[in-house]
Design a protein around this motif. Structure first.
Motif, PDB file in Angstrom:
ATOM      1  N   GLY A  67       0.806  -1.214   0.000  1.00 22.63           N
ATOM      2  CA  GLY A  67       0.000   0.000   0.000  1.00 22.63           C
ATOM      3  C   GLY A  67       0.838   1.262   0.000  1.00 22.63           C
ATOM      4  O   GLY A  67       0.302   2.369   0.102  1.00 22.63           O
ATOM      5  N   LYS A  68       2.162   1.115  -0.151  1.00 22.02           N
ATOM      6  CA  LYS A  68       3.059   2.264  -0.161  1.00 22.02           C
ATOM      7  C   LYS A  68       3.739   2.405  -1.516  1.00 22.02           C
ATOM      8  O   LYS A  68       3.978   1.409  -2.212  1.00 22.02           O
ATOM      9  CB  LYS A  68       4.149   2.112   0.909  1.00 22.02           C
ATOM     10  N   ASN A  69       4.053   3.651  -1.883  1.00 20.58           N
ATOM     11  CA  ASN A  69       4.937   3.901  -3.008  1.00 20.58           C
ATOM     12  C   ASN A  69       6.376   3.790  -2.506  1.00 20.58           C
ATOM     13  O   ASN A  69       6.631   3.885  -1.301  1.00 20.58           O
ATOM     14  CB  ASN A  69       4.694   5.289  -3.587  1.00 20.58           C
ATOM     15  N   GLY A  70       7.319   3.632  -3.428  1.00 24.92           N
ATOM     16  CA  GLY A  70       8.703   3.551  -2.968  1.00 24.92           C
ATOM     17  C   GLY A  70       9.683   3.377  -4.100  1.00 24.92           C
ATOM     18  O   GLY A  70       9.328   3.348  -5.286  1.00 24.92           O
ATOM     19  N   MET A  71      10.970   3.249  -3.716  1.00 27.81           N
ATOM     20  CA  MET A  71      12.057   3.058  -4.675  1.00 27.81           C
ATOM     21  C   MET A  71      12.922   1.894  -4.223  1.00 27.81           C
ATOM     22  O   MET A  71      13.125   1.679  -3.026  1.00 27.81           O
ATOM     23  CB  MET A  71      12.917   4.315  -4.798  1.00 27.81           C
ATOM     24  N   VAL A  72      13.453   1.175  -5.219  1.00 34.33           N
ATOM     25  CA  VAL A  72      14.348   0.047  -4.952  1.00 34.33           C
ATOM     26  C   VAL A  72      15.619   0.233  -5.769  1.00 34.33           C
ATOM     27  O   VAL A  72      15.557   0.547  -6.962  1.00 34.33           O
ATOM     28  CB  VAL A  72      13.682  -1.296  -5.310  1.00 34.33           C
ATOM     29  N   LYS A  73      16.736   0.009  -5.120  1.00 35.45           N
ATOM     30  CA  LYS A  73      18.040   0.030  -5.787  1.00 35.45           C
ATOM     31  C   LYS A  73      18.536  -1.410  -5.911  1.00 35.45           C
ATOM     32  O   LYS A  73      18.662  -2.114  -4.913  1.00 35.45           O
ATOM     33  CB  LYS A  73      19.033   0.861  -4.985  1.00 35.45           C
ATOM     34  N   PHE A  74      18.833  -1.845  -7.132  1.00 33.79           N
ATOM     35  CA  PHE A  74      19.432  -3.150  -7.388  1.00 33.79           C
ATOM     36  C   PHE A  74      20.930  -2.912  -7.576  1.00 33.79           C
ATOM     37  O   PHE A  74      21.332  -2.144  -8.460  1.00 33.79           O
ATOM     38  CB  PHE A  74      18.830  -3.788  -8.634  1.00 33.79           C
ATOM     39  N   TYR A  75      21.761  -3.559  -6.775  1.00 38.81           N
ATOM     40  CA  TYR A  75      23.193  -3.225  -6.788  1.00 38.81           C
ATOM     41  C   TYR A  75      24.071  -4.467  -6.668  1.00 38.81           C
ATOM     42  O   TYR A  75      23.618  -5.559  -6.354  1.00 38.81           O
ATOM     43  CB  TYR A  75      23.508  -2.266  -5.639  1.00 38.81           C
ATOM     44  N   THR A 122      20.605  -5.896 -15.531  1.00 42.23           N
ATOM     45  CA  THR A 122      21.892  -6.189 -16.180  1.00 42.23           C
ATOM     46  C   THR A 122      22.939  -5.117 -15.929  1.00 42.23           C
ATOM     47  O   THR A 122      24.117  -5.339 -16.210  1.00 42.23           O
ATOM     48  CB  THR A 122      21.696  -6.355 -17.693  1.00 42.23           C
ATOM     49  N   THR A 123      22.544  -3.953 -15.448  1.00 42.68           N
ATOM     50  CA  THR A 123      23.491  -2.888 -15.124  1.00 42.68           C
ATOM     51  C   THR A 123      23.276  -2.450 -13.678  1.00 42.68           C
ATOM     52  O   THR A 123      22.173  -2.588 -13.143  1.00 42.68           O
ATOM     53  CB  THR A 123      23.303  -1.677 -16.059  1.00 42.68           C
ATOM     54  N   TYR A 124      24.348  -1.911 -13.095  1.00 45.98           N
ATOM     55  CA  TYR A 124      24.281  -1.544 -11.681  1.00 45.98           C
ATOM     56  C   TYR A 124      24.860  -0.137 -11.459  1.00 45.98           C
ATOM     57  O   TYR A 124      25.810   0.240 -12.117  1.00 45.98           O
ATOM     58  CB  TYR A 124      25.062  -2.556 -10.844  1.00 45.98           C
ATOM     59  N   PRO A 125      24.253   0.582 -10.513  1.00 47.29           N
ATOM     60  CA  PRO A 125      22.980   0.250  -9.859  1.00 47.29           C
ATOM     61  C   PRO A 125      21.804   0.528 -10.787  1.00 47.29           C
ATOM     62  O   PRO A 125      21.861   1.440 -11.598  1.00 47.29           O
ATOM     63  CB  PRO A 125      22.952   1.198  -8.662  1.00 47.29           C
ATOM     64  N   ALA A 126      20.759  -0.255 -10.660  1.00 51.15           N
ATOM     65  CA  ALA A 126      19.512  -0.029 -11.398  1.00 51.15           C
ATOM     66  C   ALA A 126      18.443   0.405 -10.402  1.00 51.15           C
ATOM     67  O   ALA A 126      18.281  -0.208  -9.350  1.00 51.15           O
ATOM     68  CB  ALA A 126      19.077  -1.303 -12.113  1.00 51.15           C
ATOM     69  N   LEU A 127      17.746   1.478 -10.726  1.00 52.77           N
ATOM     70  CA  LEU A 127      16.727   2.016  -9.819  1.00 52.77           C
ATOM     71  C   LEU A 127      15.340   1.825 -10.428  1.00 52.77           C
ATOM     72  O   LEU A 127      15.112   2.138 -11.598  1.00 52.77           O
ATOM     73  CB  LEU A 127      16.966   3.502  -9.542  1.00 52.77           C
ATOM     74  N   ARG A 128      14.426   1.328  -9.613  1.00 49.40           N
ATOM     75  CA  ARG A 128      13.021   1.205  -9.997  1.00 49.40           C
ATOM     76  C   ARG A 128      12.179   1.919  -8.940  1.00 49.40           C
ATOM     77  O   ARG A 128      12.530   1.930  -7.759  1.00 49.40           O
ATOM     78  CB  ARG A 128      12.600  -0.267 -10.057  1.00 49.40           C
ATOM     79  N   TYR A 129      11.073   2.514  -9.380  1.00 53.38           N
ATOM     80  CA  TYR A 129      10.151   3.098  -8.408  1.00 53.38           C
ATOM     81  C   TYR A 129       8.754   2.543  -8.645  1.00 53.38           C
ATOM     82  O   TYR A 129       8.424   2.081  -9.741  1.00 53.38           O
ATOM     83  CB  TYR A 129      10.176   4.630  -8.449  1.00 53.38           C
ATOM     84  N   TYR A 130       7.955   2.585  -7.590  1.00 47.93           N
ATOM     85  CA  TYR A 130       6.658   1.911  -7.589  1.00 47.93           C
ATOM     86  C   TYR A 130       5.584   2.875  -7.103  1.00 47.93           C
ATOM     87  O   TYR A 130       5.709   3.458  -6.019  1.00 47.93           O
ATOM     88  CB  TYR A 130       6.718   0.679  -6.686  1.00 47.93           C
ATOM     89  N   VAL A 131       4.556   3.053  -7.932  1.00 49.49           N
ATOM     90  CA  VAL A 131       3.438   3.939  -7.601  1.00 49.49           C
ATOM     91  C   VAL A 131       2.158   3.134  -7.708  1.00 49.49           C
ATOM     92  O   VAL A 131       1.827   2.610  -8.772  1.00 49.49           O
ATOM     93  CB  VAL A 131       3.377   5.154  -8.554  1.00 49.49           C
ATOM     94  N   ASN A 132       1.469   3.014  -6.585  1.00 46.25           N
ATOM     95  CA  ASN A 132       0.223   2.230  -6.532  1.00 46.25           C
ATOM     96  C   ASN A 132       0.415   0.812  -7.075  1.00 46.25           C
ATOM     97  O   ASN A 132      -0.445   0.274  -7.777  1.00 46.25           O
ATOM     98  CB  ASN A 132      -0.889   2.940  -7.302  1.00 46.25           C
ATOM     99  N   GLY A 133       1.572   0.223  -6.769  1.00 45.98           N
ATOM    100  CA  GLY A 133       1.835  -1.149  -7.174  1.00 45.98           C
ATOM    101  C   GLY A 133       2.309  -1.329  -8.593  1.00 45.98           C
ATOM    102  O   GLY A 133       2.533  -2.453  -9.038  1.00 45.98           O
ATOM    103  N   THR A 134       2.505  -0.234  -9.341  1.00 41.28           N
ATOM    104  CA  THR A 134       3.000  -0.311 -10.714  1.00 41.28           C
ATOM    105  C   THR A 134       4.473   0.054 -10.751  1.00 41.28           C
ATOM    106  O   THR A 134       4.886   1.023 -10.126  1.00 41.28           O
ATOM    107  CB  THR A 134       2.207   0.634 -11.639  1.00 41.28           C
TER     108      THR A 134
END
Length: 247
Positions: A67-75, A122-134
């Motif tokens: 139920g939260k938005n957020g960001m993830v760093k893949f490293y 495949t590349t680092y760091p890769a950042l993804r963010y999530y809004v309302n589960g998307t």
């Protein structure tokens, strides 16, 4: 002049000499270990990490069902770019708004490798963010202030005392009630004052205080917008009433 030739090492001198060599080797090993830990910020205990670590057991529930938005760093811990981003990511986690999560996935760890493979990292760091589960890819700058602004504008569920007061803390509600009673001119002045404070106190205030200044400014902007909209609606109603009288 008498010439002194080195004497043959006795059996008593050998242990002393060996101890000296052992001491030097131990000191060199300790120095190498210390340098390695300094260069690799992930060498510290995981308990000191302010960032939420995602694993196979909590990845899906955090990014898609919390139920939260957020960001993830893949490293990767060996990646120089990942190492340079770590203090910035730590700071973002420390000052994160309660409505969001700041997390990371260690793609070099055997248990988390499947997450990275399934996300085609495949590349680092890769950042993804999530809004309302998307899920979305983050392609913006990696500077601290740029990430702060992106998070504040895109992810944080800001307090809106006009549309939904339940999004506000008790402190924010009290602040909004106080300023909702003031005129537009004073509100504009306070917005400018808070903006200047944020610019001039970046290095001299805590993250918590900067966050509170930013929240107050945003609350005032919402109140200001509502007051202006009310004035425009009232003026429009008067103009319509005047036109109907003429007819």
């Amino acid at each position: 002049m008498a010439v002194i030739f080195p004497t043959k090492m006795t059996s008593q001198a050998k242990p002393r000499h060996s101890f000296r060599i052992l001491f030097i080797v131990s000191a060199l090993i300790a120095a190498v270990v210390a340098a390695t830990e300094k260069e690799n910020p992930w060498s510290n205990a995981a308990s000191t990490d302010p960032v939420l670590r995602l694993t196979a057991s909590n990845y899906q529930s955090t990014v898609f069902h919390s139920g939260k938005n957020g960001m993830v760093k893949f490293y990767q811990s060996w990646c120089g770019h990942s190492i340079r981003l770590k203090p910035i990511w730590d700071q973002l986690a420390k000052e994160a708004h309660p409505s969001i999560f700041i997390a990371h996935v260690d793609c070099g760890a055997s248990k988390e490798n499947d997450i990275c493979r399934d996300n085609f990292i495949t590349t680092y760091p890769a950042l993804r963010y999530y809004v309302n589960g998307t899920e979305y890819d983050y392609k913006g700058p990696l500077a601290l202030e740029a990430l702060r602004e992106f998070i504040a504008l895109t992810l944080v569920l800001t307090c809106n005392p006009i549309l939904d007061a339940t999004t506000c803390s008790d402190r924010a509600k009290t602040y909004a009630t106080k300023w909702n009673q003031k005129d537009v001119t004073k509100i504009i002045g306070e917005i400018e004052r808070l903006g200047n404070m944020m610019k001039n106190s970046e290095s001299s205030t805590t993250a918590e205080l900067r966050s509170w200044m930013r929240e107050r400014r945003d609350i005032l902007k919402i109140i200001h917008g509502a007051k202006v909209a009310t004035v425009i609606a009232i003026q429009g109603g008067k103009e319509r009433d005047g036109n109907s009288d003429e007819l």
